[in-house]
Scaffold this active site. Structure first.
Site, mmCIF file in Angstrom:
data_model
loop_
_atom_site.group_PDB
_atom_site.id
_atom_site.type_symbol
_atom_site.label_atom_id
_atom_site.label_comp_id
_atom_site.label_asym_id
_atom_site.label_seq_id
_atom_site.Cartn_x
_atom_site.Cartn_y
_atom_site.Cartn_z
ATOM 1 N N GLU A 79 -0.742 -11.985 4.834
ATOM 2 C CA GLU A 79 -1.635 -11.178 5.650
ATOM 3 C C GLU A 79 -2.991 -11.078 4.961
ATOM 4 O O GLU A 79 -3.843 -10.289 5.346
ATOM 5 C CB GLU A 79 -1.051 -9.803 5.931
ATOM 6 C CG GLU A 79 -0.756 -8.987 4.701
ATOM 7 C CD GLU A 79 -0.479 -7.545 5.049
ATOM 8 O OE1 GLU A 79 -1.456 -6.845 5.332
ATOM 9 O OE2 GLU A 79 0.690 -7.142 5.031
ATOM 10 N N CYS A 111 4.150 -7.467 5.945
ATOM 11 C CA CYS A 111 4.969 -7.856 4.783
ATOM 12 C C CYS A 111 6.227 -8.620 5.167
ATOM 13 O O CYS A 111 7.032 -8.964 4.293
ATOM 14 C CB CYS A 111 5.342 -6.618 3.972
ATOM 15 S SG CYS A 111 3.907 -5.710 3.429
ATOM 16 N N THR A 152 -0.845 1.977 -4.797
ATOM 17 C CA THR A 152 0.168 1.030 -4.296
ATOM 18 C C THR A 152 -0.448 -0.349 -4.026
ATOM 19 O O THR A 152 0.038 -1.085 -3.182
ATOM 20 C CB THR A 152 0.871 1.570 -3.027
ATOM 21 O OG1 THR A 152 -0.080 1.670 -1.961
ATOM 22 C CG2 THR A 152 1.469 2.935 -3.245
ATOM 23 N N HIS A 233 12.091 -4.597 0.253
ATOM 24 C CA HIS A 233 10.637 -4.745 0.182
ATOM 25 C C HIS A 233 10.128 -3.513 -0.566
ATOM 26 O O HIS A 233 10.466 -2.382 -0.196
ATOM 27 C CB HIS A 233 10.051 -4.806 1.600
ATOM 28 C CG HIS A 233 8.571 -4.589 1.644
ATOM 29 N ND1 HIS A 233 7.702 -5.347 0.883
ATOM 30 C CD2 HIS A 233 7.802 -3.693 2.316
ATOM 31 C CE1 HIS A 233 6.462 -4.927 1.105
ATOM 32 N NE2 HIS A 233 6.494 -3.926 1.961
ATOM 33 N N ASN A 275 2.282 -3.851 -5.270
ATOM 34 C CA ASN A 275 2.659 -4.378 -3.953
ATOM 35 C C ASN A 275 2.074 -5.772 -3.777
ATOM 36 O O ASN A 275 0.872 -5.970 -3.943
ATOM 37 C CB ASN A 275 2.134 -3.446 -2.853
ATOM 38 C CG ASN A 275 2.756 -3.761 -1.487
ATOM 39 O OD1 ASN A 275 3.583 -4.665 -1.358
ATOM 40 N ND2 ASN A 275 2.358 -3.002 -0.484
#
Ligand code: CAA
Length: 387
Positions: A79, A111, A152, A233, A275
């Site tokens: 993405e 994701c 994050t 995830h 992340n």
């Protein structure tokens, strides 16, 4: 015929921020980040690393150990795409010198992208068992300086080779998918920064996990204690912890301990990298392979989540000798090579990387020899070079 993951490689850029430093700079208690969010470091991508270069670098981890001529498919999930039209995979294909007969394209669903790529690859190999498929997930998580999501962030890529009679994880038939058109996280075309409703996203993630886990167990006639590990995830490791707590809520002590231990093994890399969106679940898998001490045959459940939102639960069994296919010492060395940057340095790198350099300005990399990097544009065409 068993089809699954035969090779796996991880790459993360060569700079990181320590979460204690970030907490001090943002006037937060460090334990909020270390325990409340569950992150201790986050990798930072400078202007020379993008989805393409990181994807090439992740694949370089195993490219010398495979037969490139057998690759019939290359799917790139991201993405953080670098072009509105051309697939990131074409740049990768050139760098890796794959043959022109390869079918290649890019997929996107937040994701979930790498899981989508993996499922396409699995089905491709089932139909063409003499061929292999390469799947790459590569992303830079950017929420913005001083935002709630800043802690994050992260950057990295995971590349995998999918093949018949795989050496790492044999994928089982069946899956449980669940999707809904919602707005928990999105990134408009003109923005390099994600927009997120983090609390809502957490609720949806947990809801989708509960739904798909229950449905998957019903479909496959499995009980929770049949799983030797469930991996997730991990936008931040606390998110997976919350899901794992749901998984073991009604379980006995032994099952709870088993699934807590395997979750702890699966979150080690995430805690330090942050992340990496599409590749995050597969970084959990790599972390489990390196730290989990699981026996061959162990049943691993995988929960994939992409905002917007799409959830999927599926499973695989570890293959005899899988330990030989991972390189924990090499991955530790890669993490250790990273240079710790101060918060003001990170902010400057972050702001610079929001824009591409002027056309024809040549970028150089300060990473190790052998690393691929984005070298700037020539005539608005992106250039990738190896140091
Ligand atoms: N010691 C220990 N714990 C502490 C603490 C302290 N001193 N201070 C606070 N905490 C705990 C809180 O109790 C809380 O714990 P729980 O979640 O268990 O309740 C936790 O720390 C976080 O505290 P807050 O909720 O107050 O934190 P916040 O308001 O700053 O927001 C966040 C946290 C919602 C995670 C925010 O960082 C965020 O929005 N991040 C982005 C999340 C995201 O990406 N969501 C999408 C997920 S899917 C994805 O990856 C996107 C995709 O598909 C591409």
């Amino acid at each position: 015929m068993r089809v699954g993951i035969d090779k796996i490689g991880l790459f993360t850029p060569n700079k990181y921020v320590d979460m204690v430093d970030l907490a001090h700079a943002r006037n937060e208690d460090p334990n909020k980040y270390l325990i409340g969010i569950g992150q201790s470091e986050m990798s930072v991508a400078d202007q020379t690393q993008d989805a393409v270069s990181m994807g090439i670098n992740a694949t370089m981890k195993y490219i010398d150990r495979i037969d490139k001529d057998k690759i019939g498919l290359l799917v790139f999930g991201t993405e953080s795409g670098i072009d509105q039209s051309k697939s990131a995979s074409l740049f990768v294909k050139t760098a890796l010198k794959l043959k022109p007969e390869v079918r290649t394209f890019e997929v996107k669903e937040a994701c979930f992208g790498l899981t989508a790529a993996l499922m396409i690859a699995r089905d491709f190999v089932r139909v063409h068992p003499d061929k292999t498929a390469m799947v790459i997930g590569s992303d830079i998580a950017r929420y913005g300086i001083g935002t709630a999501g800043e802690v994050t962030q992260g950057a990295g890529s995971v590349s995998m080779l999918i093949k018949a009679d795989p050496a790492i994880l044999a994928l089982n038939d069946g899956h449980s998918a669940y999707s809904e058109d919602i707005n928990d996280f999105w990134r408009p075309n003109d923005s390099k920064l994600a927009m997120v409703d983090g609390k809502y996203s957490t609720q949806v993630y947990l809801d989708f996990f509960s739904k798909t886990f229950a449905d998957y167990k019903k479909q496959k006639k499995l009980e929770t204690n049949d799983f030797d590990a469930i991996i997730y995830h991990l936008p931040f490791t606390k998110m997976g912890l919350k899901a794992n707590r749901l998984a073991v809520a009604d379980q006995d002590e032994a099952t709870t301990e088993k699934l807590q231990n395997s979750f702890d093994a699966s979150k080690q890399l995430s805690r330090r990298v942050g992340n990496i969106y599409t590749a995050s679940l597969y970084m959990s898998l790599l972390s489990l392979l390196e730290n989990g001490n699981l026996p061959a045959g162990a049943l691993v459940g995988l929960f994939s989540y992409g905002s917007g939102a799409m959830g999927e639960l599926y499973s695989g069994n570890l293959v005899e000798g899988y330990e030989k296919e991972v390189n924990a010492a090499g991955d530790e060395k890669m993490l250790k090579r990273r240079q710790k940057v101060s918060v003001p340095e990170y902010e400057e790198i972050f702001n610079t990387a929001l824009d591409d350099p002027e056309d024809n300005e040549e970028l150089t990399s300060d990473d190790e020899k052998g690393t691929w990097y984005f070298a700037g544009t020539k005539g608005n065409i992106r250039q990738y070079k190896v140091k």
